[in-house]
Design an enzyme around this catalytic site. Sequence first.
Site, PDB file in Angstrom:
ATOM      1  CG  ASP A   1       2.873 -41.959  28.001  1.00 19.50           C
ATOM      2  OD1 ASP A   1       1.659 -42.204  28.142  1.00 19.50           O
ATOM      3  OD2 ASP A   1       3.721 -42.842  27.802  1.00 19.50           O
TER       4      ASP A   1
ATOM      5  CG  ASP B   1      -0.653 -48.875  28.780  1.00 13.84           C
ATOM      6  OD1 ASP B   1      -1.375 -47.988  28.314  1.00 13.84           O
ATOM      7  OD2 ASP B   1       0.583 -48.768  28.915  1.00 13.84           O
TER       8      ASP B   1
ATOM      9  CD  GLU C   1     -12.396 -46.328  22.981  1.00 18.13           C
ATOM     10  OE1 GLU C   1     -13.330 -46.976  23.464  1.00 18.13           O
ATOM     11  OE2 GLU C   1     -11.309 -46.835  22.673  1.00 18.13           O
TER      12      GLU C   1
ATOM     13  CD1 TRP D   1      -2.530 -43.625  27.661  1.00 19.13           C
ATOM     14  CD2 TRP D   1      -3.327 -44.415  25.725  1.00 19.13           C
ATOM     15  NE1 TRP D   1      -1.848 -44.762  27.368  1.00 19.13           N
ATOM     16  CE2 TRP D   1      -2.306 -45.268  26.192  1.00 19.13           C
ATOM     17  CE3 TRP D   1      -3.971 -44.703  24.525  1.00 19.13           C
ATOM     18  CZ2 TRP D   1      -1.931 -46.419  25.484  1.00 19.13           C
ATOM     19  CZ3 TRP D   1      -3.600 -45.833  23.827  1.00 19.13           C
ATOM     20  CH2 TRP D   1      -2.591 -46.686  24.304  1.00 19.13           C
ATOM     21  N   GLY D   2      -7.390 -40.912  28.037  1.00 19.25           N
ATOM     22  CA  GLY D   2      -8.393 -39.884  27.763  1.00 19.25           C
ATOM     23  C   GLY D   2      -9.115 -40.007  26.446  1.00 19.25           C
TER      24      GLY D   2
HETATM   25  C1  GAL Z   1       2.055 -46.131  27.875  1.00 21.37           C
HETATM   26  C2  GAL Z   1       1.658 -45.548  29.226  1.00 21.37           C
HETATM   27  C3  GAL Z   1       2.932 -45.273  30.001  1.00 21.37           C
HETATM   28  C4  GAL Z   1       3.713 -46.554  30.171  1.00 21.37           C
HETATM   29  C5  GAL Z   1       3.974 -47.200  28.803  1.00 21.37           C
HETATM   30  C6  GAL Z   1       4.593 -48.567  28.945  1.00 21.37           C
HETATM   31  O1  GAL Z   1       0.907 -46.425  27.154  1.00 21.37           O
HETATM   32  O2  GAL Z   1       0.898 -44.394  29.036  1.00 21.37           O
HETATM   33  O3  GAL Z   1       2.620 -44.693  31.251  1.00 21.37           O
HETATM   34  O4  GAL Z   1       3.016 -47.425  31.009  1.00 21.37           O
HETATM   35  O5  GAL Z   1       2.784 -47.330  28.063  1.00 21.37           O
HETATM   36  O6  GAL Z   1       4.861 -49.146  27.693  1.00 21.37           O
END
Ligand code: GAL
Length: 385
Positions: free
Chosen positions: A186, A129, A167, A164-165
Amino acid sequence: MTKQLANVPPMGWNSWNTFYNHINDELIRSTADAMVEKGFLEAGYEYLIIDDCWSLRERDENGNLVPDPEKFPYGMKAVADYVHEKGLKFGMYSCCGVRTCGDYPGSFEHEFQDAALFASWGVDYLKYDNCHRPNSQTSEMLYRRMSMALRSTGRDILFAACQWGTENVQQWIRSTGAHTFRSTIDVQDSWNSIEMIARSRIDDPYPTGNGCFNDMDMLVVGMNGQGLNPETSILGGISGCTAEEYQTHFVLWAMLNSPLIIGCDIRNVSEEAKNLLTNKDIIALNQDTECRSCYKLTSYANPDIFVLVKPLSNNDYGIGFFNFSDTAFHVPLYFWDIGMTVSEGSTLELYDCLDHKWIGKKKEKYIPLVPSHGCKVFRGTVKVR
Ligand code: GAL
């Protein structure tokens, strides 16, 4: 010598969408059982992935991550062994920042130590992440670093960058060694969320293909508003989608080469959702070995009505007719627009991937009626006279 991973989009199950921080040994073992018993493994879903919230809030005195003993009383190697015994592969989660998004320890400055620990447990897939990253550190650099750390373990570990797309990730992610990259925020268990993510990657396609796939986030098919994650569940005001909408979601993710990672509780999955998720004709469009992108054809300058066309490895074409509008619509495909000549007598033979039947040879055009938020999807074979 490690083998090349992600020759086609990875398929599996992930705990986050439904279970959020309510994860434990029993959930993972019973999900592994269900993946096998209900035919998901056979359909191609091979990775079982534990998402965020699996560790203690702090590392131990040696700097190691520690699985929460209340959630995982037998440790993580025991979980991995159970998953492997079922014939599945085991995935875990960490983050390139100092903390994960759920505020557990991240891998920043511990990359090689964590990669070695994951490898020692038998991890085959790491979701990585992007939260709590020091401002001075680019995610490009940190994804390069974790990729190196994973490769240095000598174990085949698929590296799923959850970026998350931001930069301009699409410009540099492949060169980091990552095998998939999240390119959107998400997903939520709602049509609005599905539509927003789909439109973003249809209208602005990111490079995707063998070895590094654009990840549009997990599937919400079958959740029906039942998730425990406040962001994806009825608790957060999300009531789920209609059967038609889940179907469109699955077809879009398949055609756009996204990884297919199930997010519902498959232990209690409905027959309807199971049949959709294991539809081998739709999965075949996603797992096609040439991994080509789709192109889009629009009609009447109406952005809600469009056709996606995906060249397949055996000279067939995946052809999806989509209707994002609020009423049923005839969505046209004129065969000239996919490269055919018509005066030479060519025809397009269509196999319906949702009804599993051939619908015959068509000439010049095909204009199915597509319900609101629905789709029709075919495998098309061009017959040249
Ligand atoms: C977000 C991610 C989610 C999940 C979550 C966990 O940043 O996009 O898919 O993994 O964190 O906290």
